[in-house]
Design a protein around this motif. Structure first.
Motif, short mmCIF file in Angstrom:
data_model
loop_
_atom_site.label_atom_id
_atom_site.label_comp_id
_atom_site.label_asym_id
_atom_site.label_seq_id
_atom_site.Cartn_x
_atom_site.Cartn_y
_atom_site.Cartn_z
N MET A 1 -1.74 -3.58 -6.72
CA MET A 1 -2.92 -4.07 -6.04
C MET A 1 -4.10 -3.20 -6.46
O MET A 1 -4.01 -1.98 -6.48
N THR A 2 -5.21 -3.84 -6.76
CA THR A 2 -6.41 -3.10 -7.13
C THR A 2 -7.04 -2.48 -5.88
O THR A 2 -6.74 -2.86 -4.75
N GLN A 3 -7.92 -1.53 -6.09
CA GLN A 3 -8.61 -0.90 -4.96
C GLN A 3 -9.43 -1.94 -4.18
O GLN A 3 -9.48 -1.88 -2.96
N ASP A 4 -10.05 -2.88 -4.87
CA ASP A 4 -10.80 -3.93 -4.17
C ASP A 4 -9.88 -4.77 -3.30
O ASP A 4 -10.24 -5.13 -2.17
N GLU A 5 -8.69 -5.08 -3.80
CA GLU A 5 -7.72 -5.85 -3.01
C GLU A 5 -7.24 -5.04 -1.80
O GLU A 5 -7.08 -5.58 -0.71
N GLN A 6 -7.01 -3.74 -2.02
CA GLN A 6 -6.64 -2.87 -0.90
C GLN A 6 -7.75 -2.85 0.15
O GLN A 6 -7.48 -2.94 1.35
N ALA A 7 -8.99 -2.73 -0.31
CA ALA A 7 -10.13 -2.70 0.62
C ALA A 7 -10.22 -4.00 1.41
O ALA A 7 -10.44 -3.98 2.63
N ASP A 8 -10.04 -5.12 0.74
CA ASP A 8 -10.08 -6.42 1.42
C ASP A 8 -8.96 -6.54 2.45
O ASP A 8 -9.18 -7.03 3.56
N LEU A 9 -7.76 -6.08 2.09
CA LEU A 9 -6.62 -6.13 3.01
C LEU A 9 -6.90 -5.27 4.25
O LEU A 9 -6.66 -5.70 5.38
N VAL A 103 -2.63 4.74 5.37
CA VAL A 103 -2.10 3.38 5.20
C VAL A 103 -1.51 3.29 3.80
O VAL A 103 -2.19 3.54 2.81
N ARG A 104 -0.22 2.95 3.73
CA ARG A 104 0.45 2.78 2.42
C ARG A 104 0.65 1.29 2.16
O ARG A 104 0.88 0.53 3.08
N PHE A 105 0.54 0.94 0.87
CA PHE A 105 0.66 -0.45 0.44
C PHE A 105 1.94 -0.63 -0.38
O PHE A 105 2.36 0.26 -1.12
N GLU A 106 2.50 -1.82 -0.25
CA GLU A 106 3.63 -2.23 -1.07
C GLU A 106 3.39 -3.69 -1.43
O GLU A 106 3.26 -4.54 -0.53
N GLY A 107 3.29 -3.97 -2.72
CA GLY A 107 2.93 -5.33 -3.13
C GLY A 107 1.55 -5.65 -2.60
O GLY A 107 0.62 -4.87 -2.75
N ASP A 108 1.43 -6.78 -1.93
CA ASP A 108 0.12 -7.18 -1.39
C ASP A 108 0.06 -7.04 0.13
O ASP A 108 -0.67 -7.73 0.80
N ARG A 109 0.88 -6.13 0.66
CA ARG A 109 0.98 -5.93 2.11
C ARG A 109 0.88 -4.44 2.46
O ARG A 109 0.98 -3.57 1.62
N ILE A 110 0.72 -4.19 3.76
CA ILE A 110 0.74 -2.83 4.30
C ILE A 110 2.17 -2.53 4.71
O ILE A 110 2.80 -3.30 5.43
N CYS A 111 2.71 -1.40 4.23
CA CYS A 111 4.09 -1.06 4.56
C CYS A 111 4.20 0.11 5.54
O CYS A 111 5.26 0.32 6.13
N GLU A 112 3.12 0.86 5.71
CA GLU A 112 3.18 2.01 6.62
C GLU A 112 1.80 2.36 7.12
O GLU A 112 0.82 2.29 6.37
N ILE A 113 1.74 2.78 8.38
CA ILE A 113 0.54 3.39 8.95
C ILE A 113 0.99 4.64 9.68
O ILE A 113 1.94 4.62 10.46
#
Length: 131
Positions: A1-9, A103-113
């Protein structure tokens, strides 16, 4: 996931939670999502899975009398971000306490907070008054 995609999520996730739409925010999480709240907090513990998110977030809002949240800053890494969030608590007359949420990401989702409380005392004081 790009940083922009992370920011949008992250923006979608925090916006949905701010609106109280926890069910839709749940859909932005992985099936094996985990959130770890420090044990010293009244709602502390390890919550696993999407449904645990639905259990925890309303509990925090009620126990700590959260009336609003406001993301104020984000820093990104390769598979994670740190979001600084201000919490507005009913009955707390000081500045809004800030929490750094890893906040950790896995694929296009959040996997941990994993929240880190700069000053947990406002949360504890408001929670104690709710009893």
């Amino acid at each position: 996931m790009t940083q922009d995609e992370q920011a949008d999520l992250l923006k979608r996730h925090y916006a949905l939670n701010a609106l109280g739409n926890h069910a839709e925010a749940r859909e932005l999480l992985t099936d094996d999502f985990v959130i770890t709240v420090p044990a010293f907090m009244p709602f502390g513990g390890v919550y696993r899975g999407k449904d645990a998110f639905l259990e925890l977030i309303p509990k925090v809002r009620e126990m700590a009398a959260v009336v609003a949240i406001k993301p104020v800053a984000t820093s990104f890494g390769s598979d994670h971000a740190v979001e600084i969030v201000e919490f507005f608590l009913r009955g707390h007359d000081g500045p809004p306490p800030q929490v750094a949420e890893l906040v950790r990401f896995e694929g296009d989702r959040i996997c941990e907070i994993r929240p880190f409380y700069s000053d947990p005392h406002p949360f504890m004081a408001v929670t104690a008054r709710q009893d």
